[in-house]
Design an enzyme around this catalytic site. Structure first.
Site, short mmCIF file in Angstrom:
data_model
loop_
_atom_site.label_atom_id
_atom_site.label_comp_id
_atom_site.label_asym_id
_atom_site.label_seq_id
_atom_site.Cartn_x
_atom_site.Cartn_y
_atom_site.Cartn_z
CE LYS A 1 -6.83 0.10 3.95
NZ LYS A 1 -6.08 -0.96 4.63
CG HIS B 1 -4.34 -0.93 0.10
ND1 HIS B 1 -4.83 0.35 0.03
CD2 HIS B 1 -3.82 -1.07 1.33
CE1 HIS B 1 -4.59 0.97 1.18
NE2 HIS B 1 -3.97 0.13 1.98
CB SER C 1 -0.94 0.00 1.20
OG SER C 1 -0.20 -0.11 2.40
#
Ligand SMILES: *Cc1c(COP(=O)(O)O)cnc(C)c1O
Length: 401
Positions: free
Chosen positions: A248, A217, A189
């Site tokens: 996320k 991610h 990330s």
């Protein structure tokens, strides 16, 4: 006698500040989005283009996600006030676990309060003395902590270095490890690059190792239907354990999960300490996340927008003269070197209505400070062009370009 705890904390803080490493939280007075309202220290509110959220698909304030969460709040209540195995398992929790498992192509899944907890609990629960974990050097802090909690022997290989991975696998085998588990982020990330999963899977097969991928991610926007990096690399069936977050791209609320074979998930239910000893996810989060997964799975249009936005932003910053790390994800790191340079650029951007964060040690190595930007599907082309112009002006002002 008085303790010196506060005095020591104050000393440590002063040292952090003198190195330019103090992180200051800024307040947002609006929902998460492509543009947010930033509330200054003086209480002043102003609008800013947000380029530092993990809100990749723009679902964090999506009306359908909010509506699903509201309905659950009315129908299923606010909180569970229990861990799962006592009386905290509502129908929605199991439904979400099955949905995650189906989406990712695994037999089953288990929810945690956060992916930090999923990674924190998984290694200790599955492996013990006599086993080995082979871990990429850039893995997320939660994997590092989880590996530390396990009694398995630890091996580390330099980020993405397949010779290093092979040496570690050989060493683990030479030690007579019963089970060897390779652990890696799917997307790293801080840098925004992919793990070399096809190579990892081939080496895993050669040395009889299992593989764990943390796809925080990636899930929702990488690979076909956003199923993540193992699907992108064509090795989904050869990745044994997937972890990820609901915090996320998948709505951005909170919660983490492990997806794997039925026995692995069942053993985690019996043994993973953050699962056993921590509260069940709130019903509104479960329902909102379920809707977010539906939107992500069907969201080819969102993914197309996201990657077109990322390409536009990357090209604009490069043309302005910034040094970026290369990559294919919506993570666009602007490299500055020393911590004070990253902080100065972040401040100059803040003054121009662009919300970014300077990333400095210990989040990234010393001397590799950066402003890590993240593009989302919610940004318009006008948002990005305005941000690029602000970057160019702030970069000239601070000497970054
Ligand atoms: C964000 C992140 C986590 C932690 O996820 P939470 O659900 O916020 O605890 C774990 N691993 C990686 C790679 C992450 O990026």
């Amino acid at each position: 006698m008085t303790s010196n705890l506060s005095a020591r904390a104050a000393e440590a803080l002063a040292a952090i500040e003198s190195e330019g490493l103090l992180k200051r939280e800024r307040e947002i007075g609006s929902p998460q989005g492509a543009r947010v309202t930033v509330v200054g220290a003086d209480g002043r509110r102003r609008e800013a283009i947000n380029l530092c959220a993990n809100n990749y698909l723009g679902l964090a304030n999506h009306p359908e996600v909010v509506a699903a969460a509201k309905a659950a709040l009315d129908e299923e209540g606010f909180g569970m006030a229990s861990v799962r195995f006592i009386c905290g398992a509502q129908t929605g929790h199991r439904a979400l676990e099955r949905r995650i498992a189906d989406y990712l192509g695994k037999e089953d899944a288990i929810l945690f309060a956060a992916c930090f907890d999923a990674n924190g609990g998984l290694f200790e629960a599955l492996l013990g003395e006599g086993d080995a974990i082979v871990s990429d050097s850039l893995n997320h802090a939660s994997i590092i902590d989880g590996v530390r909690l396990s009694k398995a022997k630890r091996h580390r290989f330099p980020n993405g270095d397949m010779d290093g991975l092979e040496s570690a696998l050989k060493a683990a085998r030479a030690d007579g490890a019963k089970t060897v588990l390779i652990a890696t982020d799917g997307v790293f990330s801080m840098d925004g690059h992919f793990a070399r999963l096809a190579d990892v899977a081939a080496l895993a097969e050669r040395y009889g190792a299992a593989t764990m991928v943390d796809d925080c991610h990636a899930t929702g926007f990488i690979g076909p239907q956003g199923r993540g990096t193992p699907h992108r690399a064509g090795v989904a069936a050869r990745v044994d354990v997937l972890t990820g977050t609901l915090g996320k791209a998948l709505g951005g609320a909170m919660g983490g999960y492990v997806a794997a074979s039925r026995p692995v998930i069942e053993l985690l239910r019996q043994r993973a300490r953050p699962y056993l000893f921590s509260n069940s996810l709130a019903p509104a989060i479960v329902a909102g996340s379920m809707k977010a997964i539906d939107l992500a799975e069907a969201g080819d249009d969102l993914r197309a927008k996201l990657f077109a936005n990322a390409a536009r932003f990357r090209a604009g910053l490069e043309a302005a003269g910034f040094r970026l790390l290369p990559g294919e994800t919506p993570i666009v790191p602007v490299m500055l070197g020393e911590a004070d340079k990253a902080q100065a650029l972040a401040r100059a951007l803040d003054a121009r209505g662009v919300f970014v964060a300077g990333f400095v040690f210990p989040v990234v190595p010393r001397g590799q400070a950066r402003v890590r930007t993240q593009v989302t599907a919610a940004h318009s082309e006008a948002d990005l062009d305005e941000a690029i112009a602000a970057f160019a002006a702030a970069g000239r002002e601070t000497g970054a370009i």
